[in-house]
Design an enzyme around this catalytic site. Structure first.
Site, PDB file in Angstrom:
ATOM      1  N   SER A  76       0.833  -1.203   0.000  1.00 38.76           N
ATOM      2  CA  SER A  76       0.000   0.000   0.000  1.00 38.76           C
ATOM      3  C   SER A  76       0.871   1.258   0.000  1.00 38.76           C
ATOM      4  CB  SER A  76      -0.950  -0.051   1.198  1.00 38.76           C
ATOM      5  OG  SER A  76      -2.003   0.881   1.050  1.00 38.76           O
ATOM      6  N   HIS A 109      -7.336  -5.918   0.011  1.00 36.94           N
ATOM      7  CA  HIS A 109      -6.176  -5.030   0.092  1.00 36.94           C
ATOM      8  C   HIS A 109      -5.004  -5.610   0.893  1.00 36.94           C
ATOM      9  CE1 HIS A 109      -4.304  -1.159  -0.499  1.00 36.94           C
ATOM     10  NE2 HIS A 109      -4.085  -1.004   0.784  1.00 36.94           N
ATOM     11  N   ASP A 127      -9.859  -5.646  -4.146  1.00 34.97           N
ATOM     12  CA  ASP A 127      -9.305  -4.525  -3.380  1.00 34.97           C
ATOM     13  C   ASP A 127     -10.255  -3.324  -3.387  1.00 34.97           C
ATOM     14  OD1 ASP A 127      -7.690  -2.537  -2.232  1.00 34.97           O
ATOM     15  OD2 ASP A 127      -5.875  -3.330  -3.159  1.00 34.97           O
TER      16      ASP A 127
END
Length: 256
Positions: free
Chosen positions: A81, A235, A208
């Protein structure tokens, strides 16, 4: 300038692997990996102002300079991320330090750019998070953890696991959370991606909720890049689909 000493937990023996976490959490999110991949030496970094690391003033370049000063000089970098955004910048700015790059659920530009038909986080969502940070830190982080697991078939278990690991360390500093949101809103590395020459593995979760799967088709198809899409993951695929994630990562790492 003297670089801030960051907290880096090093575990295992073998090839050096630097691990960078995402927004609102800390290096403990990768707790399960050393037992599953014992042939590597992991360096779990708490990003500036997260976990046990001190705040570093400035922007993503200042964060990166501090990380570079606190990890092995030649290593594989893996970022999840927001950590993937930092790792990508490392591969571009410090290529001699990054022998290979792996990004997990990470976009080169997290903010949606409607005028460019670029999918991402709607601007109003990041504005809401920034506003809520000043009102209720705990609730904001809790909500973000829930969004990270959104779409996963094991959503409740994923959030519980994320929360347990994250809360084992000190709460992130407000300054760091604000800096991170600013990076998610402003940093755009899209035009620089073809300059990445290192082997590059990109792992995505098809479900996601933060990085839309349309981003995958818009990424440059480089001779040194490889995409792995986990069809039922969200995610945080290393938590929701650990076995599939480890299989993909280990297969790629063995080539190094």
């Amino acid at each position: 300038m003297t670089q801030t000493k960051l907290h880096v937990k090093s575990v295992g023996q073998g090839l050096d692997v630097v691990m960078l976490h995402g927004w609102g959490v800390n290096g403990a999110v990768f707790t399960a990996l050393p037992d599953l991949l014992p042939q590597y030496r992991f360096h779990f970094v708490d990003l500036p102002g997260f976990g046990e690391s001190h705040v570093v003033a400035g922007d993503i370049n200042d964060w990166l300079a501090s990380i570079i000063a606190n990890v092995p000089k030649s290593a594989i970098w893996i970022g999840w991320s927001l950590g993937g955004l930092v790792a990508t910048l490392a591969a571009l700015k410090y290529p001699q330090h990054v022998t290979a790059l792996c990004t997990i659920s990470s976009s080169p530009c997290f903010m949606a750019r409607e005028e460019e038909s670029w999918p991402g986080i709607p601007p109003n969502v990041l504005v809401q998070f920034a506003t809520q940070l000043t009102q209720d830190l705990d609730k904001t982080i809790e909500r973000f953890l829930a969004i990270q697991a959104m779409g996963s078939q094991t959503v409740k278990g994923d959030i519980k696991q994320l929360r347990e690991w994250v809360l084992a360390k000190p709460q992130p500093q407000f300054t760091a959370l604000d800096q991170g949101l600013d990076m998610l809103a402003r940093v755009d590395l899209r035009n620089q991606l073809p300059l990445i020459k290192q082997p590059w593995l990109r792992i995505w979760g098809k479900l996601d909720g933060l990085v839309p799967r349309r981003v995958i088709k818009l990424m440059p198809n480089l001779s040194n890049s490889e995409d792995v899409i986990l069809p039922k993951a969200s995610h945080a695929p290393f938590i929701s689909h650990t076995d599939d994630f480890v299989t993909a990562l280990d297969g790629w790492l063995k080539k190094r």
